[in-house]
Scaffold this active site. Structure first.
Site, PDB file in Angstrom:
ATOM      1  CB  THR A 406      43.486  45.946 -39.747  1.00 28.45           C
ATOM      2  OG1 THR A 406      44.198  45.284 -41.189  1.00 28.45           O
ATOM      3  CG2 THR A 406      42.818  46.665 -40.962  1.00 28.45           C
ATOM      4  CD  GLU A 426      48.868  42.908 -44.582  1.00 28.94           C
ATOM      5  OE1 GLU A 426      49.009  41.648 -44.479  1.00 28.94           O
ATOM      6  OE2 GLU A 426      47.877  43.800 -44.201  1.00 28.94           O
ATOM      7  CB  SER A 470      42.672  45.129 -49.169  1.00 24.91           C
ATOM      8  OG  SER A 470      42.592  44.789 -47.544  1.00 24.91           O
ATOM      9  CB  SER A 471      40.446  40.740 -46.999  1.00 21.07           C
ATOM     10  OG  SER A 471      40.982  39.249 -47.570  1.00 21.07           O
TER      11      SER A 471
END
Length: 586
Positions: A406, A426, A470-471
């Site tokens: 990312t 990703e 997602s984080s």
């Protein structure tokens, strides 16, 4: 002093591979601090009116030129993203997705835009199960078509440009097109990543011929790399808008590549691409020491978890503790454990699953959770709590792996408009499938491979049209006076949450400038093991934390924080010394 070039200011991370760049910024007149890291913090960069901070100098140059022409923060973000796709292809691009926060200085409105990938209509809950009904090995699931979700980035860029853009759409594509045709020098970081992924890149002809030389060896740093296929793709989208990507020849090539991937085909269809839509969502916000902190809500867990960590630590005197003291690190670990436990049970795409956002961020709930923290002893791996507006008994927890790739972009334009954008394909090189010069994501592996556990469904299970959890945590902080104070965000998989929370604490609690805050040594956890950054002073905390009962691992931490701080009427930019990014402005 005035006259500093971006290359000089950031020689630590970039080296001699980059030709001289025009003057962009003014360094703060003080020595670059070390922030007790083992890393030397890159020099803080000061500007009066506008700034770009991102992961590659060529991308920052593209965005900064847009701002100088009168472009908006959104215009600059588009130029930066397209250039990053070219020069940092392993991390983000038009084959992936993104979350974007936009602050409109004139109206005072903050909006979050969800350009996250979606699961194909043909995806079912058994997508990542083998013939034996067991989850596939992660590496087997990632490489190939099975992991590819419907890309959202192009639709996102078009959507926000129509809402907040100033310069013509075609203008924003020009820098990446020209650089793709002329070529760019492979950076040391990209060369190292190509070498480490060479075996997977060899599996498919497009990545083999692009990232490896004629002898099949990984490209070396300094190699001039051209990408005419990507230039042609960008020309089509620049001329015809997102329909050139989501319909027609490019869409057909994407689908064919995914569905015919050797050994691991996927389920993406042309109908999935044509149907993709960006979602505008309200930000999730909370307070930390009288500052308003706002981030991305579901399907991201990042905004909620960052706010939970800060809300829990509000009950402790973190400003009175040294950033690298054992006590401060212990408290951060304990707060993070509680936040990850809630994340793993409750957070998923709230278009499919009811997520108790209000309950998770309720101050009474966080106070009760904070009371479970022992100042001197690590708790066992905690379970999720019981916030209001929930029924946790419906779900099984899920701690799905997120690969630490990312990239993050922070931008402030001359009018005070702000973009905080975290964007991704990703894992490094995504699915390793390349189409028309760009890589496709492996975002579907962010779903739980198991659709249920112990007789209960997993909230983050695969479902058609669903967006995987997602984080990513693009974040804006507003000071007690209501004015912007900090723009921040980072790559790093599930560890993004800890990286971002610590950067905020660095500025608010420990009064560090943006450059020193992003250079702080990392000490994070995903719920059990305390992870200390090797090669930094954080690693020296291992004995003290073990004495408190923490399992401890010392390992590399792959952050890429890019932050802009508002201080005394000036902008102060910081770029993570772990990567080759820069901050620049005037």
């Amino acid at each position: 002093m005035r006259g500093t070039t971006v290359r000089k200011a950031l020689a630590l991370g970039v080296g001699a591979w980059l030709a001289a760049i025009p003057v962009l910024a003014q360094e703060i007149a003080r020595p670059a601090p070390e922030a007790a890291t083992g890393f030397v913090a890159k020099p803080a960069v000061e500007a009066a009116a506008m700034m770009v901070a991102a992961a590659n100098p060529l991308a920052v140059q593209a965005g900064f030129d847009v701002l100088k022409e009168g472009g908006s923060a959104i215009d600059a973000a588009i130029a930066v993203q397209l250039m990053l796709n070219l020069v940092e292809p392993q991390s983000s691009g038009i084959g992936g997705g993104a979350f974007l926060l936009h602050f409109d200085a004139k109206t005072g409105r903050l909006v979050t835009y969800d350009g996250r990938e979606t699961a194909p209509a043909e995806a079912t809950s058994d997508l990542f199960l083998g013939a034996d009904g067991k989850p596939l090995p992660f590496g087997e699931a990632v490489v190939g078509g099975r992991s590819v979700g419907t890309p959202g980035t192009v639709r996102l860029l078009d959507h926000v440009h129509k809402a907040h853009g100033r310069l013509p759409w075609e203008r924003l594509f020009r820098p990446a097109i020209e650089r793709a045709e002329q070529g760019f020098e492979v950076s040391p970081r990209l060369a190292a990543l190509i070498a480490s992924s060479a075996d997977a890149l060899r599996r498919f002809e497009p990545t083999r011929s692009y990232f490896l030389d004629a002898q099949g060896q990984p490209l070396k740093a300094g190699t001039l790399l051209r990408n005419p296929d990507f230039a042609a793709t960008l020309r089509a989208v620049a001329a015809n808008g997102p329909s050139a990507f989501y319909e027609g020849e490019i869409a057909r090539d994407i689908v064919r590549t995914v569905r015919e991937a050797p050994g691991n085909p996927g389920r993406l269809s042309e109908a999935d691409l044509a149907a993709y839509k960006v979602a505008e969502r309200e930000p999730v916000c909370g307070t930390y020491r009288r500052n308003r902190v706002c981030g991305m809500g579901p399907p991201s867990s990042g905004g909620i978890a960052v706010l939970q960590i800060l809300g829990l630590l509000e009950h402790f005197n973190m400003p009175g503790l040294a950033p690298l003291s054992a006590e401060a690190t212990h408290l951060f670990m304990e707060a993070s454990k509680l936040a990850y436990a809630d994340r793993n049970l409750y957070v998923a795409d709230d278009d499919f699953v009811p997520v108790p956002v209000g309950g998770l961020l309720d101050t009474t709930y966080l106070t009760l959770r904070a009371q479970t923290i022992d100042r001197g002893r690590a708790m066992p791996e905690p379970k999720a709590g019981n916030p209001s507006w929930r029924d946790g008994s419906l779900w099984a927890p899920d701690a799905s792996l997120e690969i630490p790739s990312t990239t993050h972009i922070s931008i402030v334009d001359r009018d005070g408009n702000i973009v905080s954008m975290t964007t991704t394909i990703e894992g490094g090189f995504g699915s390793h499938l390349m189409v028309r010069g760009f890589l496709l994501n492996n975002e579907l592996t962010d779903f739980s491979f198991l659709p249920e556990a112990e007789g209960r469904p997993v909230a983050n299970r695969v479902e058609p049209g669903k967006r995987p959890r997602s984080s990513m945590a693009p974040t804006l902080v507003f000071g007690p006076d209501g004015r912007p104070r900090l723009v921040t965000g980072s790559p790093g998989g599930a560890r993004i949450i800890g990286y971002v929370a610590r950067s905020i604490m660095g500025v608010i609690d420990w009064k560090l400038d943006a450059a020193r805050a992003v250079a702080l040594p990392h000490a994070v956890t995903l719920g059990r093991t305390a992870e200390l950054e090797e090669g930094t002073d954080a690693a020296t905390l291992k004995p003290a934390l073990e004495a408190m009962g923490h399992p401890v691992a010392v390992r590399e931490q792959n952050s890429g924080l890019h932050a802009i701080e508002f201080r005394d009427g000036r902008l102060i930019g910081g770029a993570d010394p772990r990567r080759e990014g820069v901050a620049a402005g005037e």
